[in-house]
Design an enzyme around this catalytic site. Structure first.
Site: not given
Lengths: 236, 236
Positions: B171, B206, B161
């Site tokens: 990030f 991903y 998260f």
């Protein structure tokens, strides 16, 4: 994951007068914690599971790789294995198999016909306190996972497997129930595992056990060369 | 799981003659192991993640439940948290944040515009060795899982998260890369996590990181009353 199908062992019909003569063939079962000495059996069971799932070409586990990665922590803190043992004779009182962390679970089922186990020699149990007829029939490998939403751990069951000749007798349910009972005992919030979406028999079995099948989550996996590419995160 | 979207931070265009004047706004980043003193921040981040996933009603984690279940084992052996910190000034040399098990990963990115963080006071880092402007921007919570087919452990990422104002800067990739790098370092075979099937942006992200999305596996979950029913496995 593979599991025995749901139906429990048949039990004798109730009669007006109790019959002292046993009906059918009793089979004594025990679920105990595995130890390093069980690795040869666990290794064979993993390869049978891979064959069952038509994934044998993806199975590279060896006795050495299992020995070096399993049983390095106390039970339940990390990777943990329950072994299902079966015997024609009752299990002796619990001796060294009784750990402070887990008392083996014994149950007796009654079968209409005895089971012919073609691999009885290969899967003879190595528990020295037991009779010569104790065989390993299956296993469950599980470990703690964590739910941040619950703020507490659970168990994730990586493998649940019962050898072919012992399926459809309720042994898969026995193994999964033992993991669930341990989760409850430890105050954990969930037991989770995965199932192939085409395995409708297993999905029905799990739902009958009270599990929900999450339809909208997908597993992502980084492995092999794609994983090795991250050896140096600052260089990505 | 939620993650920052893929594009990395923009970097200055190459010029024929190097320009000594810095272009843009540098932002210094550090990924370090969390400790028990990070629980208040982790708790707030978990609730932000639950809101992001429209699952706030399922989120019952408290600071107390997190404190009693996290940081009870050495890092990487069980539940482990990486914290992402951000600062306008460089991080000081690594002092007590440097553990024998993990060296914090620092990187510098350059932004076109500075980020206005509306929660800067709430998320001020509690690392005493850092300047007053260090804020917590995100986290990853992960733990070992096990592949019986590989005969070795991996990592499962339960949460990834990044706070809203820091998204789309790379990030999320930094955090996931740090977990993957640790898996490679430890000789582990896989890093796994889950994604909601409707979150096409996350799936694309991903896949670009090298992950495969397994389409045919479903997660089964036994929880609440259905789990409690297994308190006594022999009675099932």
């Amino acid at each position: 994951m593979a599991a025995a199908a749901p139906p429990p062992a048949p039990t004798p019909a109730a009669t007006a007068l109790p019959d002292p003569t046993p009906i059918g063939h009793p089979l004594f079962t025990r679920i105990r914690l595995a130890t390093a000495s069980d690795v040869p059996h666990i290794h064979k069971l993993i390869h049978q599971l891979a064959n069952f799932e038509h994934l044998a070409h993806h199975c590279s586990a060896t006795e050495a790789s299992l020995s070096s990665t399993l049983f390095t922590s106390p039970p339940f803190q990390s990777f943990t294995v329950f072994i299902l043992e079966l015997s024609q004779t009752p299990f002796p009182p619990q001796l060294h198999t009784h750990s402070a962390l887990f008392s083996p679970i014994t149950q007796t089922i009654t079968l209409d016909l005895p089971i012919d186990d073609p691999e009885i020699e290969t899967f003879k149990s190595n528990d020295k306190d037991c009779g010569f007829d104790v065989v390993v029939g299956g296993f469950a490998l599980f470990f703690p996972n964590y739910s941040t939403f619950l703020g507490k751990p659970g168990f994730y069951v990586e493998d649940l497997f019962v050898r072919e000749c012992y399926r459809r007798k309720g042994f898969g349910k026995m193994l999964l129930s033992a993991v669930a009972a341990q989760a409850v005992k430890m105050g954990y919030g969930r037991v989770e595992w995965t199932v192939l979406d085409w395995n409708v028999k297993a999905i029905k079995f799990y739902e009958e056990m009270g599990a929900k099948v999450l339809q909208d989550w997908r597993i992502c996996r980084l492995t092999d060369e794609a994983l090795q590419a991250y050896a140096n995160p600052a260089a990505i």
